[in-house]
Design a protein around this motif. Structure first.
Motif, PDB file in Angstrom:
ATOM      1  N   SER A   1      30.344  43.528  35.616  1.00 49.92           N
ATOM      2  CA  SER A   1      31.131  44.670  36.497  1.00 49.92           C
ATOM      3  C   SER A   1      32.294  44.086  37.263  1.00 49.92           C
ATOM      4  N   VAL A   2      31.895  42.854  37.896  1.00 53.37           N
ATOM      5  CA  VAL A   2      33.007  42.178  38.524  1.00 53.37           C
ATOM      6  C   VAL A   2      34.221  41.728  37.735  1.00 53.37           C
ATOM      7  N   PHE A   3      34.110  41.293  36.503  1.00 51.05           N
ATOM      8  CA  PHE A   3      34.953  40.830  35.500  1.00 51.05           C
ATOM      9  C   PHE A   3      35.851  42.147  35.182  1.00 51.05           C
ATOM     10  N   LEU A   4      35.321  43.137  34.929  1.00 51.13           N
ATOM     11  CA  LEU A   4      35.945  44.530  34.704  1.00 51.13           C
ATOM     12  C   LEU A   4      36.703  44.944  35.546  1.00 51.13           C
ATOM     13  N   TYR A   5      36.108  45.028  37.071  1.00 51.76           N
ATOM     14  CA  TYR A   5      36.943  45.488  38.131  1.00 51.76           C
ATOM     15  C   TYR A   5      38.086  44.386  38.274  1.00 51.76           C
ATOM     16  N   MET A   6      38.026  43.226  38.168  1.00 56.46           N
ATOM     17  CA  MET A   6      39.111  42.046  38.459  1.00 56.46           C
ATOM     18  C   MET A   6      40.056  42.397  37.151  1.00 56.46           C
TER      19      MET A   6
ATOM     20  N   TRP B   1      40.742  45.435  35.724  1.00 64.06           N
ATOM     21  CA  TRP B   1      41.442  46.787  35.953  1.00 64.06           C
ATOM     22  C   TRP B   1      42.477  46.402  36.914  1.00 64.06           C
ATOM     23  N   PHE B   2      42.133  45.642  38.153  1.00 67.96           N
ATOM     24  CA  PHE B   2      42.843  45.289  39.417  1.00 67.96           C
ATOM     25  C   PHE B   2      44.134  44.691  38.948  1.00 67.96           C
ATOM     26  N   PHE B   3      43.831  43.593  37.926  1.00 61.50           N
ATOM     27  CA  PHE B   3      44.940  42.922  37.286  1.00 61.50           C
ATOM     28  C   PHE B   3      46.050  43.776  36.757  1.00 61.50           C
ATOM     29  N   CYS B   4      45.418  44.699  35.762  1.00 63.13           N
ATOM     30  CA  CYS B   4      46.274  45.585  35.053  1.00 63.13           C
ATOM     31  C   CYS B   4      46.973  46.633  35.946  1.00 63.13           C
ATOM     32  N   PHE B   5      46.312  47.058  37.012  1.00 63.13           N
ATOM     33  CA  PHE B   5      46.983  47.896  37.723  1.00 63.13           C
ATOM     34  C   PHE B   5      48.093  47.480  38.711  1.00 63.13           C
ATOM     35  N   THR B   6      47.862  46.021  38.972  1.00 64.73           N
ATOM     36  CA  THR B   6      48.892  45.482  39.784  1.00 64.73           C
ATOM     37  C   THR B   6      50.363  44.931  38.739  1.00 64.73           C
ATOM     38  N   MET B   7      49.781  44.701  37.555  1.00 66.93           N
ATOM     39  CA  MET B   7      50.980  44.387  36.662  1.00 66.93           C
ATOM     40  C   MET B   7      51.651  45.908  36.472  1.00 66.93           C
ATOM     41  N   TRP B   8      51.056  46.888  36.249  1.00 63.84           N
ATOM     42  CA  TRP B   8      51.547  48.117  35.999  1.00 63.84           C
ATOM     43  C   TRP B   8      52.634  48.599  36.967  1.00 63.84           C
ATOM     44  N   LEU B   9      52.310  48.238  38.438  1.00 62.29           N
ATOM     45  CA  LEU B   9      53.084  48.527  39.493  1.00 62.29           C
ATOM     46  C   LEU B   9      54.256  47.680  39.507  1.00 62.29           C
TER      47      LEU B   9
END
Length: 129
Positions: free
Chosen positions: A9-14, A16-24
């Protein structure tokens, strides 16, 4: 064995956070490029911006396909322009003598009798003002 897999879960949250940051980052880069483009009209910039905001995935992909090859050229021109302005400012600042240099030059001229004491005082007030 724990069924929740907290490490996963921690890995998946990280992830998703990385993908969201790259998207922004990608969205801000593309929108900045839209407004930096001098070859687009106002309506063209408005159209691309609306497309990117309303349909982000399609808008970003379309922009990168249609205009992505020239993004680097626009950014390189912007960086070169800023570097030229910086070099011009540095050269202009380096070419100006400081007030102390001017005062010492005037003192030498006064000491050698080239200018009078009144002229020295007049120029000194101009430099210090």
């Amino acid at each position: 064995m724990d069924p929740d897999f907290p490490l996963l879960s921690v890995f998946l949250y990280m992830l998703w956070f990385f993908c969201f940051t790259m998207w922004l980052f990608l969205m801000f880069t593309v929108i900045t490029d839209v407004f930096r483009s001098h070859d687009l009209s106002g309506w063209g910039k408005a159209g691309w911006t609306v497309l990117i905001i309303v349909l982000p995935l399609i808008g970003l992909l379309a922009y990168l396909i249609v205009r992505g090859s020239s993004m680097h050229d626009r950014q390189a021109r912007q960086v070169a322009s800023q570097a030229d302005m910086w070099r011009t400012e540095v050269r202009a600042a380096a070419g100006r003598p400081s007030a102390a240099d001017e005062l010492s030059r005037l003192a030498d001229l006064r000491d050698h009798g080239v200018i009078s004491t009144n002229e020295f005082e007049r120029e000194k007030t101009k430099i210090l003002a």
